[in-house]
Design an enzyme around this catalytic site. Sequence first.
Site, PDB file in Angstrom:
ATOM      1  CB  VAL A  19      18.543   8.910  30.029  1.00 26.01           C
ATOM      2  CG1 VAL A  19      19.281   8.220  28.889  1.00 26.01           C
ATOM      3  CG2 VAL A  19      19.510   9.220  31.166  1.00 26.01           C
ATOM      4  CB  CYS A  99      20.843   7.979  37.652  1.00 33.64           C
ATOM      5  SG  CYS A  99      20.381   6.918  36.261  1.00 33.64           S
ATOM      6  CE  LYS A 138      16.159  14.687  39.723  1.00 34.45           C
ATOM      7  NZ  LYS A 138      15.949  13.259  40.035  1.00 34.45           N
ATOM      8  CG  HIS A 170      13.099  10.528  42.951  1.00 35.74           C
ATOM      9  ND1 HIS A 170      13.171  10.144  41.634  1.00 35.74           N
ATOM     10  CD2 HIS A 170      11.949   9.980  43.430  1.00 35.74           C
ATOM     11  CE1 HIS A 170      12.120   9.397  41.331  1.00 35.74           C
ATOM     12  NE2 HIS A 170      11.372   9.283  42.405  1.00 35.74           N
ATOM     13  N   GLY A 211       9.207  13.464  42.209  1.00 39.75           N
ATOM     14  CA  GLY A 211       8.660  12.119  42.335  1.00 39.75           C
ATOM     15  C   GLY A 211       7.153  12.090  42.541  1.00 39.75           C
ATOM     16  NE  ARG A 233      10.604   9.207  32.749  1.00 43.76           N
ATOM     17  CZ  ARG A 233      11.403   8.899  31.731  1.00 43.76           C
ATOM     18  NH1 ARG A 233      10.886   8.755  30.522  1.00 43.76           N
ATOM     19  NH2 ARG A 233      12.694   8.771  31.904  1.00 43.76           N
TER      20      ARG A 233
END
Length: 337
Positions: A19, A99, A138, A170, A211, A233
């Site tokens: 996001v 999420c 996901k 994840h 992850g 990330r």
Amino acid sequence: MQKQFELSGAMRFSVAPMVDVTDSVFRRLARLFSKKSMLYTEMIAADAVIHGKNYLLEFHDEELPCVLQLGGSDPKKLAAAAKIGAGFGYTEINLNAGCPSDKVQSGNFGAVLMKTPDLIADCVKAMQDAVSVPVTVKTRIGVDEDDSVDFTLKLVETIAATGCRHVILHARKAWLNGLSPKENRTIPPLDYERVYLVKSAFPNLRITINGGITTIDAVKDQLKRVDGVMLGRAIIDNPFILSKVDSEIFGSIEPMPSREELLYKAVDLAAKIKAEGIPVHHLMRHLLGLFNSCPGARLYRRYLSEHMTQLGAGPDVLIKAYKSMTDARKQEGNYGN
């Protein structure tokens, strides 16, 4: 009869949907680094799609292959949104069932869906009936107190029973209360072995792991156990990782670009998006980490941070940020003579 979809080979490496990150500008930039990776949209609510916010779905051809990730819990709405998205030309449609943000929970989708696996299945089936491209899911390995191996296996079994052939896991549980989305990415412990167990239990299902993976060597290690690896990330912190993917993961014989070459490609892209009326900081914010670990990187980041949002900022900001770094290197070299 269940549909048989042809899944893209790009699923071996993908950039996670994030996001406020993985918008069209980010994806155009990512394509300068990697031609073969699978890219994702941000999660887009099905309600927004069916209520005509089509600008959220617009993309450029160079962004393909690209997956549209949808959020929602109403099978009919998700089916309608998937059909609209497929009409735009997305490679696949993905359902977000992992999420943990408060906003997503209030809409009764994302990780909340893990508490009702049958509803996930209903959503997937409705989406599959509406489109001719693959529908994927996901999710996480657990949610709140539902965190056993049996829960994870049952969740994946329920999804697989729809004919879905690709699940992205994840490798952490989600806490719906008490942890922020950022904390949910770091505090629940990683359990890669659980994901490997899922792959062993469902050998015909394509499993992508997500992850805590931060290097290409780690990606290669994971690909010995699962079908695909998704990074999020780590790409934001060090976008240069993406430049290694085509050669090291997909076997491309094209020479890997240098950081400097990528910067000047980004300068050209900055000129394009500025001409389109998009402020250049929408692009440059994704380049703050391009020279991480390089001498002078701090000066580059500081110049970029201070100047990219200024009124009238243009592509030259990137060049000047780079020059501030290289000039400092030259001075340090002179001091050593």
